[in-house]
Design an enzyme around this catalytic site. Structure first.
Site, PDB file in Angstrom:
ATOM      1  N   LYS A  11       0.941  -1.207   0.102  1.00  0.00           N
ATOM      2  CA  LYS A  11      -0.094  -0.003  -0.049  1.00  0.00           C
ATOM      3  C   LYS A  11       0.886   1.226  -0.193  1.00  0.00           C
ATOM      4  CE  LYS A  11      -3.899  -2.246   2.229  1.00  0.00           C
ATOM      5  NZ  LYS A  11      -5.023  -2.090   3.040  1.00  0.00           N
ATOM      6  N   PHE A  59     -15.927   2.453   6.507  1.00  0.00           N
ATOM      7  CA  PHE A  59     -14.730   3.041   6.506  1.00  0.00           C
ATOM      8  C   PHE A  59     -14.305   3.047   4.925  1.00  0.00           C
ATOM      9  CE2 PHE A  59     -14.514  -1.612   7.097  1.00  0.00           C
ATOM     10  CZ  PHE A  59     -13.943  -2.108   6.008  1.00  0.00           C
ATOM     11  N   HIS A 117      -1.814  -5.504   1.353  1.00  0.00           N
ATOM     12  CA  HIS A 117      -3.050  -6.041   1.189  1.00  0.00           C
ATOM     13  C   HIS A 117      -2.935  -7.664   0.663  1.00  0.00           C
ATOM     14  CE1 HIS A 117      -6.981  -7.748  -0.407  1.00  0.00           C
ATOM     15  NE2 HIS A 117      -6.173  -8.110  -1.456  1.00  0.00           N
TER      16      HIS A 117
HETATM   17  P1  GDP Z   1      -7.670  -7.191   5.269  1.00  0.00           P
HETATM   18  O1  GDP Z   1      -8.032  -8.487   4.460  1.00  0.00           O
HETATM   19  O2  GDP Z   1      -6.710  -7.731   6.570  1.00  0.00           O
HETATM   20  O3  GDP Z   1      -6.966  -6.160   4.495  1.00  0.00           O
HETATM   21  O4  GDP Z   1      -8.787  -6.433   5.819  1.00  0.00           O
HETATM   22  P2  GDP Z   1     -10.304  -6.189   5.406  1.00  0.00           P
HETATM   23  O5  GDP Z   1     -10.386  -7.161   4.132  1.00  0.00           O
HETATM   24  O6  GDP Z   1     -11.355  -6.574   6.390  1.00  0.00           O
HETATM   25  O7  GDP Z   1     -10.419  -4.739   4.933  1.00  0.00           O
HETATM   26  C1  GDP Z   1      -9.654  -4.129   3.912  1.00  0.00           C
HETATM   27  C2  GDP Z   1      -9.025  -3.004   4.550  1.00  0.00           C
HETATM   28  O8  GDP Z   1      -9.892  -1.838   5.152  1.00  0.00           O
HETATM   29  C3  GDP Z   1      -8.048  -3.049   5.638  1.00  0.00           C
HETATM   30  O9  GDP Z   1      -6.832  -3.685   5.222  1.00  0.00           O
HETATM   31  C4  GDP Z   1      -7.929  -1.863   6.343  1.00  0.00           C
HETATM   32  O10 GDP Z   1      -7.182  -0.992   5.696  1.00  0.00           O
HETATM   33  C5  GDP Z   1      -9.436  -1.457   6.054  1.00  0.00           C
HETATM   34  N1  GDP Z   1     -10.385  -1.538   7.185  1.00  0.00           N
HETATM   35  C6  GDP Z   1     -10.787  -2.706   7.514  1.00  0.00           C
HETATM   36  N2  GDP Z   1     -11.639  -2.427   8.720  1.00  0.00           N
HETATM   37  C7  GDP Z   1     -11.577  -1.060   9.140  1.00  0.00           C
HETATM   38  C8  GDP Z   1     -11.990  -0.441  10.124  1.00  0.00           C
HETATM   39  O11 GDP Z   1     -12.723  -1.170  11.058  1.00  0.00           O
HETATM   40  N3  GDP Z   1     -11.768   0.890  10.194  1.00  0.00           N
HETATM   41  C9  GDP Z   1     -11.046   1.415   9.178  1.00  0.00           C
HETATM   42  N4  GDP Z   1     -10.670   2.832   9.096  1.00  0.00           N
HETATM   43  N5  GDP Z   1     -10.332   0.716   8.225  1.00  0.00           N
HETATM   44  C10 GDP Z   1     -10.615  -0.540   8.133  1.00  0.00           C
HETATM   45 MG    MG Z   2      -9.316  -8.377   2.910  1.00  0.00          MG
END
Ligand code: GDP
Ligand code: MG
Length: 141
Positions: A11, A59, A117
């Site tokens: 990122k 978000f 990611h």
């Molecule tokens: P990942 O697979 O670990 O990247 O997480 P997710 O697929 O759930 O979410 C995608 C991206 O969205 C994450 O890497 C974070 O940058 C962002 N994100 C996820 N959950 C949150 C949250 O609760 N708050 C905020 N501000 N960003 C979030």
């Molecule tokens: Mg994810």
């Protein structure tokens, strides 16, 4: 164990903080080989499309704004058990909760600027790789 491919994105914070080399080095040492790799500035549309599954989340706007705030590195990683292995190397989404020694624990600043990611399933990996790479852009070596 099966040889898989997964999509990794370094990122914008990972690039701004000059961690490209260290992150790719961790992948290579763990047996995850970049078979496709590109430095790319995501457009708003590309970022929204990539994260469409999160479009109803609070978000989402911040996520798209962050992902378009600077260039990213998109990679297809290949290796044994690549999807899970990459997730293990990345650590938890919130860097405060990520295990010591993971990429997010070591390099990330916040849940938005969380450095990497990684695809979360083999099926999503296939779709995410196809989102960024043509088959002819993926190499064998
Ligand atoms: P990942 O697979 O670990 O990247 O997480 P997710 O697929 O759930 O979410 C995608 C991206 O969205 C994450 O890497 C974070 O940058 C962002 N994100 C996820 N959950 C949150 C949250 O609760 N708050 C905020 N501000 N960003 C979030
Ligand atoms: Mg994810």
């Amino acid at each position: 164990m099966a040889i898989e491919r997964t999509l990794s994105i370094i990122k914008p914070d990972g690039l701004k903080n000059h961690h490209i080399g260290e992150i790719i080095s961790r992948f290579e040492k763990a047996g995850l080989t970049p078979v496709g790799i590109r430095l790319q500035q995501l457009s708003q549309k590309e970022a929204e499309g990539f994260y469409a599954v999160h479009s109803a989340r609070g978000f989402f706007k911040d996520l798209v704004a962050f992902m378009t705030s600077g260039p990213v590195v998109v990679m297809a990683l290949e290796g044994e058990n690549a999807v899970l292995k990459n997730r293990d190397l990345m650590g938890a989404t919130d860097p405060k909760k990520a295990d010591k020694g993971t990429i997010r624990a070591d390099f990330a600043q916040s849940i938005d600027a969380n450095t990497v990611h990684g695809s979360d399933s083999l099926e999503n990996a296939k779709n995410e790789i196809a989102y960024f790479f043509r088959e002819t852009e993926l190499q064998k070596y």
